[in-house]
Scaffold this motif. Structure first.
Motif, mmCIF file in Angstrom:
data_model
loop_
_atom_site.group_PDB
_atom_site.id
_atom_site.type_symbol
_atom_site.label_atom_id
_atom_site.label_comp_id
_atom_site.label_asym_id
_atom_site.label_seq_id
_atom_site.Cartn_x
_atom_site.Cartn_y
_atom_site.Cartn_z
ATOM 1 N N PHE A 179 0.813 -1.216 0.000
ATOM 2 C CA PHE A 179 0.000 0.000 0.000
ATOM 3 C C PHE A 179 0.848 1.268 0.000
ATOM 4 O O PHE A 179 0.360 2.351 0.330
ATOM 5 N N LEU A 201 -12.063 1.593 -6.937
ATOM 6 C CA LEU A 201 -10.691 1.768 -6.453
ATOM 7 C C LEU A 201 -10.636 2.511 -5.125
ATOM 8 O O LEU A 201 -9.620 2.456 -4.416
ATOM 9 N N GLY A 227 -0.802 3.893 -7.093
ATOM 10 C CA GLY A 227 -2.236 3.802 -6.814
ATOM 11 C C GLY A 227 -2.775 4.902 -5.935
ATOM 12 O O GLY A 227 -3.982 5.120 -5.889
ATOM 13 N N ASP A 257 -12.000 1.602 -2.607
ATOM 14 C CA ASP A 257 -11.976 0.550 -1.588
ATOM 15 C C ASP A 257 -10.621 -0.152 -1.479
ATOM 16 O O ASP A 257 -10.474 -1.092 -0.700
ATOM 17 N N LEU A 258 -9.650 0.289 -2.250
ATOM 18 C CA LEU A 258 -8.402 -0.452 -2.409
ATOM 19 C C LEU A 258 -7.733 -0.809 -1.087
ATOM 20 O O LEU A 258 -7.284 -1.942 -0.884
ATOM 21 N N LYS A 309 -3.199 -7.486 -2.849
ATOM 22 C CA LYS A 309 -3.472 -6.937 -4.184
ATOM 23 C C LYS A 309 -4.622 -7.651 -4.885
ATOM 24 O O LYS A 309 -5.153 -7.148 -5.878
ATOM 25 N N THR A 358 -7.634 5.895 2.131
ATOM 26 C CA THR A 358 -8.104 5.952 0.750
ATOM 27 C C THR A 358 -6.952 6.381 -0.157
ATOM 28 O O THR A 358 -6.046 7.094 0.283
ATOM 29 N N PRO A 359 -6.973 5.986 -1.419
ATOM 30 C CA PRO A 359 -5.889 6.368 -2.335
ATOM 31 C C PRO A 359 -5.933 7.836 -2.733
ATOM 32 O O PRO A 359 -4.957 8.361 -3.254
ATOM 33 N N LEU A 386 -9.398 -6.583 -3.922
ATOM 34 C CA LEU A 386 -10.441 -5.861 -4.640
ATOM 35 C C LEU A 386 -11.267 -6.781 -5.539
ATOM 36 O O LEU A 386 -12.506 -6.815 -5.434
#
Length: 491
Positions: free
Chosen positions: A272, A430, A276, A432-433, A308, A411-412, A311
């Motif tokens: 993470f 995304l 992204g 929710d990544l 990874k 969040t991204p 999702l």
């Protein structure tokens, strides 16, 4: 004069208990605030003015009679419209339940009432909790108080926006893939997903039964812990409820507020920290990691290689369970009924009702789930996704043998403009990544504000082992003690 809407829940409770103000005064101040700003925010789907004032008067009468009040007595709370409330509309953000007034309270609402909190009303949400922006509500999108042109996160954006707009000091959300933590992150508030089974799902309208987890939302870590303590614990009416007491989350939050994390080992999830996420989000995250290290925490990198795959696994498991759970909404027993003119078969009426009652995102997920569960595809899709879930659980188990808790951005990206991603479901998913792995595992996680990027809030996520909810509160409170809280521009 003190603006009662700007106080923390703990401060409100202390004032009410000491007689410094009345529960009615506090409640009226928040009802006035809702009346003043919610036409722009759209955080509430229903405001229960009469019920709220009656509950507040009951608290004041108990105090006048010399009764001992609970730690949150007299504190207003907003409830996500996914929880049943006796005699109060529960729509789940959908036309298919428009106007439905349940004949019973969910366990969480029962516990809120028993604790003397004052329920202000029901908050807006993505329909059936399916979404990452609260744009998929049948009753219009909720707006982020930091910038009314932007989303407040989803699916529980109404609860988070109500906090950020000072319409309520506390709120209840539900988290299936991040729907408490994501809104918290993009509105600069605190959102906690308890251990799955640590809070009751009785009376929670189901989306994905193996993932749904109701939990607390607040503006401070201590307030979230106080609310968690009230709503958590075993419920014999929920077969998935864990028969164990709630960990001492309040004590952990108070310990963390001292700013000492000596002896705490935190793992930064390697997967993470790469591509992204927006540069501003990662910059705020790195600064927060440095702040945690200065508080005494030992920081190490931990690899969780199967995260990874979370999702795609989630977007097979959750829709599959939703396709089963939503079969009950057929126009026969309750809610909307369309096309029953006496000339159509039951099947036709059911089809017309579901066509009129469900929105596009709900229909999309029902179709995905039905396909994944269909004969010939079950093993290839749903079965494989469950195997990935097992691998993700093993990643967590291995990680927690090395560290006390894991940290990552929540969040991204920061809150994006309303309408910017609705045409591309994948880009929406995304969001929710970083939050989904914890739901697949079942452990607790919390989002706490950690900084700003382009003037918008960024959240840091803390993930802990199952039934170790107190660990995440300690770390979150410690970060809050050095970073502080964040106030949006005045509405």
């Amino acid at each position: 004069m003190t603006d009662l809407t700007r106080l923390t829940a703990a401060e409100v409770a202390d004032l009410v208990a000491s007689g410094g103000t009345s529960a009615v005064e506090v409640t009226q101040a928040h009802l006035d605030r809702i009346a003043a700003v919610d036409d722009r925010v759209n955080a509430f789907l229903h405001v229960d003015t009469e019920g709220a004032l009656a509950a507040a008067r009951a608290v004041d009468e108990r105090r006048a009679a010399g009764e001992e009040l609970g730690p949150l007595a007299g504190v207003p709370v907003a409830v996500k419209d996914v929880l049943t409330t006796k005699g109060v509309p529960t729509t789940v953000g959908s036309k298919i339940l428009e106007g439905w007034r349940p004949p019973y309270d969910s366990t969480l609402v029962q516990r809120l009432r028993a604790a003397g909190t004052v329920m202000l009303g029901k908050t807006n949400m993505d329909e059936f909790a399916m979404g990452s922006s609260t744009e998929y509500s049948a009753y219009g999108p909720t707006h982020n108080p930091w910038d009314l042109s932007r989303i407040p996160g989803g699916s529980g954006g109404g609860s988070a926006a109500a906090l950020a707009a000072y319409e309520a000091p506390l709120a209840i959300g539900s988290d299936t893939g991040g729907s408490i933590r994501q809104p918290g992150a993009v509105t600069g508030t605190v959102g906690a997903k308890p251990t799955y089974g640590g809070t009751s799902r009785y009376g929670l309208v189901a989306f994905s039964s193996s993932l749904d987890t109701p939990g607390p939302c607040a503006r401070t870590v201590l307030d979230a812990a106080l609310l968690h303590q009230v709503i958590g614990g075993h419920d014999p009416r929920d077969s998935t409820s864990i028969p164990q007491p709630v960990p001492d989350v309040v004590g952990a939050a108070k310990l963390g507020a001292t700013g000492d994390l000596t002896g705490v080992k935190l793992g930064v999830v390697t997967e993470f920290t790469g591509e992204g996420a927006e540069p501003g989000v990662m910059a705020a995250f790195r600064e927060s990691v440095e702040a945690l290290a200065k508080l005494g925490a030992e920081i190490v990198e931990v690899s969780c290689p199967h995260f990874k795959y979370a999702l795609p696994a989630y977007y097979l498991i959750a829709p599959s369970e939703c396709s089963s759970n939503l079969a009950r909404f057929d126009g026969v027993r309750f809610g909307l009924r369309t096309g029953d003119d006496g000339n159509r078969s039951l099947e036709e009426v059911m089809s017309l009702t579901r066509e009129a009652g469900f929105g596009p995102e709900v229909k999309r997920r029902i179709m995905i789930g039905t396909y994944a569960l269909s004969s010939g595809y079950y093993d290839a899709y749903y079965g494989q996704a469950q195997k990935v879930r097992t691998l993700i659980t093993r990643d967590f188990t291995s990680a927690f043998e090395q560290v006390d808790a894991l940290i990552s951005p929540t969040t991204p990206f920061v809150a994006f403009p309303i309408g910017a991603r609705t045409s591309d479901p994948y880009q929406m998913y995304l969001a929710d990544l970083f939050t989904i792995p914890t739901n697949l595992y079942g452990g607790p996680a919390i989002s706490v504000p950690c900084g700003l990027s382009d003037g918008l809030p960024v959240g840091l996520q803390i993930m802990a082992p199952t039934m170790a909810d107190d660990r995440m509160y300690r770390v979150a409170a410690a970060l809050e003690s050095t970073v502080g809280t964040f106030t949006p521009p005045a509405l």
